[in-house]
Design a protein around this motif. Structure first.
Motif, PDB file in Angstrom:
ATOM      1  N   LEU A 185       3.233 -11.092  22.456  1.00  0.00           N
ATOM      2  CA  LEU A 185       4.128  -9.975  22.754  1.00  0.00           C
ATOM      3  C   LEU A 185       5.244 -10.372  23.717  1.00  0.00           C
ATOM      4  N   GLY A 186       4.959 -11.332  24.597  1.00  0.00           N
ATOM      5  CA  GLY A 186       5.989 -11.792  25.530  1.00  0.00           C
ATOM      6  C   GLY A 186       7.176 -12.386  24.775  1.00  0.00           C
ATOM      7  N   PHE A 191       8.050  -1.096  23.617  1.00  0.00           N
ATOM      8  CA  PHE A 191       7.327  -1.430  24.843  1.00  0.00           C
ATOM      9  C   PHE A 191       7.291  -0.238  25.806  1.00  0.00           C
ATOM     10  N   GLN A 192       8.377   0.539  25.834  1.00  0.00           N
ATOM     11  CA  GLN A 192       8.417   1.661  26.760  1.00  0.00           C
ATOM     12  C   GLN A 192       7.534   2.808  26.296  1.00  0.00           C
ATOM     13  N   ARG A 243      17.650 -18.856  20.903  1.00  0.00           N
ATOM     14  CA  ARG A 243      18.529 -17.741  21.241  1.00  0.00           C
ATOM     15  C   ARG A 243      19.984 -18.204  21.295  1.00  0.00           C
ATOM     16  N   VAL A 264       8.253 -11.634  21.694  1.00  0.00           N
ATOM     17  CA  VAL A 264       9.102 -10.609  21.076  1.00  0.00           C
ATOM     18  C   VAL A 264       9.847  -9.793  22.132  1.00  0.00           C
ATOM     19  N   ALA A 265       9.207  -9.573  23.290  1.00  0.00           N
ATOM     20  CA  ALA A 265       9.890  -8.813  24.344  1.00  0.00           C
ATOM     21  C   ALA A 265      11.203  -9.492  24.726  1.00  0.00           C
ATOM     22  N   LYS A 266      11.195 -10.826  24.707  1.00  0.00           N
ATOM     23  CA  LYS A 266      12.393 -11.557  25.124  1.00  0.00           C
ATOM     24  C   LYS A 266      13.365 -11.794  23.972  1.00  0.00           C
ATOM     25  N   MET A 267      12.875 -11.838  22.741  1.00  0.00           N
ATOM     26  CA  MET A 267      13.708 -12.342  21.643  1.00  0.00           C
ATOM     27  C   MET A 267      14.155 -11.294  20.631  1.00  0.00           C
ATOM     28  N   ALA A 268      13.327 -10.279  20.395  1.00  0.00           N
ATOM     29  CA  ALA A 268      13.556  -9.439  19.220  1.00  0.00           C
ATOM     30  C   ALA A 268      14.455  -8.247  19.513  1.00  0.00           C
ATOM     31  N   ASP A 269      15.241  -7.830  18.505  1.00  0.00           N
ATOM     32  CA  ASP A 269      15.984  -6.576  18.597  1.00  0.00           C
ATOM     33  C   ASP A 269      15.078  -5.415  18.218  1.00  0.00           C
ATOM     34  N   THR A 281      12.849  -2.915  20.218  1.00  0.00           N
ATOM     35  CA  THR A 281      11.951  -3.589  21.160  1.00  0.00           C
ATOM     36  C   THR A 281      11.759  -2.742  22.413  1.00  0.00           C
ATOM     37  N   ARG A 282      12.852  -2.202  22.905  1.00  0.00           N
ATOM     38  CA  ARG A 282      12.775  -1.416  24.121  1.00  0.00           C
ATOM     39  C   ARG A 282      11.883  -0.184  23.924  1.00  0.00           C
ATOM     40  N   LEU A 337      -2.565  -2.990  22.007  1.00  0.00           N
ATOM     41  CA  LEU A 337      -2.163  -4.394  22.034  1.00  0.00           C
ATOM     42  C   LEU A 337      -1.409  -4.708  23.323  1.00  0.00           C
TER      43      LEU A 337
END
Ligand SMILES: Nc1ncnc2c1ncn2[C@@H]1O[C@H](COP(=O)(O)OP(=O)(O)OP(=O)(O)O)[C@@H](O)[C@H]1O
Ligand SMILES: Nc1ncnc2c1ncn2[C@@H]1O[C@H](COP(=O)(O)OP(=O)(O)OP(=O)(O)O)[C@@H](O)[C@H]1O
Ligand code: SF4
Ligand SMILES: [Mg+2]
Ligand SMILES: [Mg+2]
Lengths: 320, 328
Positions: free
Chosen positions: B217-218, B245-246, B200, B220-225, B241-242, B256
Motif C-alpha cells: 500500500l505504501g 486512503f482518507q 516517477r 500505491v500511496a506514493k505512485m498512483a493517481d 488514491t487520496r 487492509l
C-alpha cells in the motif's frame, strides 16, 4: 534457574577464505566474505531485541551463530544463568515444516525430544498449543500441505513454543505473508510475548514491523552493527545516517506528501567492503576521514552508534 | 467521468480449468485507465492482480483463459486481435515490467543488444541512432558508465541495476501504457525507493500511463493517481488514491489499510488484523466473498453478490459500505 540474558561478544563469521588445494598450489588465499563483523550486544531476560538491515547485511548469519547452527569465526555467545532451551522460527513456512509428518507430530517432536511432558500428557499439550496459536486441536491430524502460509507459520510458532524455550529466535517470521495475515501473526506473537515473557531476537527487514515488536533495535550494515538503541530512540531520534535514511526510504501510507527518500547508491560487494566506514560510499555526510579510519562504536547514554560525527538527525535528509 | 480512456477493460473474466471444470479466477472486472494516468492495483496474494495484468497483454497460458470481456486500447480491441497482431502491440504499445528482472532479460545477450533489438523492432531507427538511444536510456535510468553497461551481460549487473535495465526496456519503444507487476517487490527498501523515484521521473518525462500492480500500500500511496482493490477475483473498490486512503468505503479496503504496520501520527505503531483468510478460487463463499471476515456483514451479505456501484467520488462493491469520512 532461569536465563538471565544473552551476551553476544565480538562475534564474527567469515565464509570461505580458507585456501583449498588448488589455491595453495597457486600460492593464493581466496578472499573471505565477512558476513558478520565484530558484533556485540546483550539481550536481557524478557526483552525482544530487533535486528534490521538490508538483504545480505548478515542478519540470518548472526541468528544462526547465536542459535548454535553455525560456528563463529571469532567471538562467542554467553548465556547468563542457565544454558537456555532455544527455538527458532524461520521465514519460509513452506520448507520449514516436514510435509510427511502430521501437524500434531511436528508440534510434539520437541516435547518428546526434550522429554518435557510425561507420555500421557503430550496429546493434551499439543491441543493446548494449537489453540494458543489460533488453530483448532482437530487440525493436528492434517498435514502441513493442507494449510495456508499464515496457518503454517502458526504451526511453526506452536512447534517453537512446544520446546518451552527460554530464548526464541525469529528470522523474518512474517516476511512471506500478506499484510492481513502478517498482522494476525504479529498480534499473536505480541500476545505470547507478554503472557510468556519470552526473551527473543526478532529479525526483519521491515522497519515498521520491528518498531511494533521490539524493545530495542540493532541496525546492521554490511555485517556490522551501526546503531543500537531503544525502539523509540531509533525511530524518533536516530543518530546514524544509515538508520535515518533507512527509516525514510520506506514509503508510508500518506497519499498527500508523496516525496520519496531513496538511499543513494547500492550495497557494496560484502567481500570487498569499503575502507574506513562501511557506509561512506552511500553516506551524504561522508568526509575524507571516513575513508581513512573506521569509526569506533561510540556510547551515548543507552545507545551505541558507529559514526565519526554527531549528526543532528533532524537536519539529515538526502540532498536533492 | 473520464473523457477518452486510453485503456478500457470491460467485464473481464478469467477461468482456471481444473479437472474439466472452470473455476473463476477473475470475475467481471471493469476499469479504465486515462492517458498518462497511474492506476495502482492492490490486494492480497491470489486476489487475481497478476492474471488481470497478463490478460491485458494476452499473456495468459493454460490452464488460465479469458472467458469473457473486452479490452480496448485507444478504441482498438485487443481481445479481438490475432496472436500476430498482439505480438506487435506488446512492447510497442504496451510495455511490461515484472518482479523478476530475469523474466524480461535474455541471459545470453548483452544489455546493449537487447535495448537496440527492442527499439529496432518497434521504432524505425538506423544503427547509429540506435546506439545513441541505447546509451541515452542507460544514462536516463541512472546507471554509471553506460558504454560498459551496454557491453555487459545481465548476470554481470546487480539486482537493482538489472531492474533499471528492465525499466529502460519497457519504456524505450515509447509505449502508450506500461503494465508493471510487482516491479519493486524483490528489492530492498533503499533500492525500492530509488526505483520508484526513477519510474516517477520517467513517467513525468514520457507521459506513459501505467498499471502498477503491487501488494504494498505504501507504493500505491506514493505512485498512483487512482487505486483498484481486488479481493478473491473481484474488483471491490476503485477510487482516487487520496479518497481511498482518507475514506475507504469497502470494509476490506479499510481492513487492509489497518493491517499495514505504519506510524499512526502520534509516533506510535499499530496493526489491526483482519480475522480469517481470503478464500481460494475453489472455495468462494456465496454472496459477498468477504462476508466471513467482514465486521459489517449482515444476513443479506451471505446471499447477495454486491455489485460495484458509484459511492461518492469512487466505486465500491459492498452492501453496507462505510460512511464517507471527510478530512478534518
Ligand atoms: N553458507 C554461506 N556461504 C557463503 N556465503 C554466505 C553463506 N550464508 C550467507 N552468506 C553470505 O553472507 C552474507 C550475509 O548473508 P545473510 O543471509 O546473513 O544476510 P541477511 O541479512 O539475512 O539477508 P536477507 O535479508 O536477504 O535474509 C551475504 O553476502 C550472503 O551471500
Ligand atoms: N498458472 C496457474 N495455474 C493455476 N492457478 C493459477 C495460475 N496462475 C494463477 N493461478 C490462480 O489464480 C488466482 C489469481 O492469481 P494471481 O497470480 O493473479 O494472484 P495475485 O493477486 O497476482 O497474487 P500475488 O500477490 O501472490 O502475486 C490464484 O488463486 C492463483 O492460485
Ligand atoms: S457486502 Fe456485506 S460482507 Fe461484503 S463487505 Fe459489504 S458489509 Fe461486508
Ligand atoms: Mg536472512
Ligand atoms: Mg501477482
Amino acid at each position: 534457574m532461569k536465563l538471565e540474558g544473552v551476551d553476544v561478544k565480538a562475534v564474527s563469521k567469515t565464509f570461505g577464505g580458507k585456501a583449498g588445494a588448488f589455491e595453495r598450489l597457486l600460492g593464493r588465499t581466496p578472499r573471505g566474505l565477512r558476513a558478520v563483523r565484530d558484533v556485540s550486544f546483550s539481550i536481557s531476560r524478557g526483552e525482544v531485541l530487533g535486528l534490521v538491515g538490508e538483504s545480505g547485511c548478515g542478519k540470518s548469519t548472526l541468528a544462526r551463530v547465536i542459535g548454535g547452527l553455525l560456528e563463529p569465526t571469532g567471538g562467542d555467545i554467553a548465556f547468563r544463568g542457565v544454558k537456555p532451551r532455544l527455538q527458532m522460527v524461520f521465514q519460509d513456512p513452506f520448507s520449514s515444516l516436514n510435509g510427511r509428518w502430521r501437524v500434531d507430530d511436528i508440534i510434539a517432536e520437541p516435547i518428546r525430544t526434550h522429554r518435557l511432558r510425561p507420555k500421557g500428557e503430550v496429546a493434551g499439550r499439543v491441543a493446548e498449543l494449537l489453540e494458543q496459536v489460533g488453530l483448532s486441536p482437530a487440525d493436528g491430524v492434517k498435514y502441513p500441505q493442507a494449510f495456508s502460509g499464515g496457518q503454517r507459520q502458526r504451526i511453526s510458532i506452536a512447534r517453537a513454543l512446544a520446546g518451552e524455550p527460554d530464548f526464541l529466535i525469529l528470522d523474518e517470521p512474517t516476511s512471506a505473508l500478506d499484510v492481513s495475515v502478517q498482522a494476525q501473526i504479529l498480534n499473536l506473537l505480541r500476545d505470547l510475548q507478554s503472557r510468556l515473557g519470552l526473551t527473543s531476537l526478532f529479525i526483519t527487514h521491515n522497519l515498521s514491523v520491528v518498531r511494533l515488536m521490539a524493545d530495542r533495535v540493532g541496525v546492521m550494515y554490511l555485517g556490522e552493527l551501526v546503531e543500537l538503541a531503544s525502539a523509540d530512540d531509533i525511530f524518533t531520534n536516530p543518530k546514524h545516517p544509515y538508520t535515518r535514511l533507512l527509516i525514510d526510504a520506506a514509503p508510508d501510507l500518506d497519499p498527500i506528501d508523496r516525496t520519496l527518500h531513496p538511499i543513494p547508491g547500492e550495497l557494496p560487494d560484502p567481500s570487498r567492503p569499503p575502507s574506513g566506514c562501511s557506509f561512506r560510499t552511500r553516506c551524504p555526510y561522508a568526509q575524507p576521514l571516513c575513508a581513512e579510519t573506521p569509526p569506533p562504536l561510540r556510547w551515548e547514554a543507552a545507545r551505541e552508534v558507529r559514526c565519526h560525527f554527531d549528526l543532528t538527525p533532524k537536519s539529515l535528509s538526502v540532498p536533492a | 467521468m473520464m473523457e477518452q480512456p486510453l485503456l478500457s477493460v470491460r467485464h473481464l473474466s478469467i477461468g482456471l480449468s481444473r479437472q474439466g471444470t472452470q473455476l473463476p479466477v477473475l470475475n467481471d472486472v471493469s476499469f479504465d485507465v486515462a492517458p498518462g494516468e497511474v492506476l495502482g492495483v492492490v490486494g492480497e496474494s491470489g486476489a487475481g492482480k497478476s492474471v488481470a495484468g497478463a490478460a491485458i497483454i494476452d499473456l495468459l497460458v493454460p490452464p488460465l483463459r479469458r472467458t469473457a470481456g473486452e479490452i480496448a486500447l485507444r478504441g482498438d480491441r485487443l481481445d479481438l486481435m490475432s496472436p500476430r497482431q498482439m505480438h506487435r502491440v506488446r512492447g510497442k504499445r504496451v510495455g511490461f515490467i515484472f518482479q523478476d528482472p530475469m523474466t524480461s532479460l535474455n541471459p545470453v545477450l548483452s544489455i546493449g543488444k537487447q535495448l537496440k533489438d527492442t527499439m529496432r523492432t518497434h521504432l524505425r531507427l538506423g544503427s547509429s541512432e540506435l546506439h545513441g538511444r541505447a546509451l541515452d536510456w542507460v544514462t536516463r535510468v541512472g546507471l554509471p558508465n553506460p558504454e560498459r553497461i551496454l557491453k555487459a551481460a545481465p548476470h554481470e549487473l546487480s539486482g537493482g541495476q538489472r531492474q533499471r535495465i528492465v525499466i529502460a526496456l519497457a519504456l524505450c519503444a515509447e509505449p502508450e501504457i506500461v503494465i508493471a507487476d510487482e516491479p519493486t517487490t524483490a528489492l530492498d527498501v533503499s533500492v525500492q525507493a530509488q526505483m520508484l523515484d526513477l519510474m516517477r521521473l520517467l513517467h513525468k518525462e514520457t507521459g506513459t500511463a501505467m498499471v502498477l500492480i503491487t501488494h504494498d500500500l505504501g507504493v500505491v500511496a506514493k505512485m498512483a493517481d487512482r487505486v483498484a482493490v481486488f479481493y478473491a477475483g473481484r474488483l471491490i473498490e476503485i477510487a482516487s488514491t487520496r479518497a481511498l486512503f482518507q475514506s475507504p468505503r469497502h470494509p476490506y479496503t479499510a481492513g487492509l489499510i489497518g493491517a499495514t504496520p505504519a506510524p499512526d501520527g502520534q509516533g506510535g505503531m499499530q496493526v489491526v488484523a483482519i480475522p480469517g483468510a481470503m478464500p481460494g478460487v475453489d472455495a468462494l463463499p456465496p454472496g459477498c466473498a468477504f462476508h466471513p471476515r467482514c465486521p459489517r456483514a449482515q444476513a443479506d451479505c451471505r446471499t447477495v453478490v454486491p455489485p460495484l456501484v458509484v459511492l461518492g467520488t469512487g466505486e465500491a462493491a459492498c452492501l453496507h459500505p462505510l460512511p464517507e469520512r471527510t478530512a478534518a
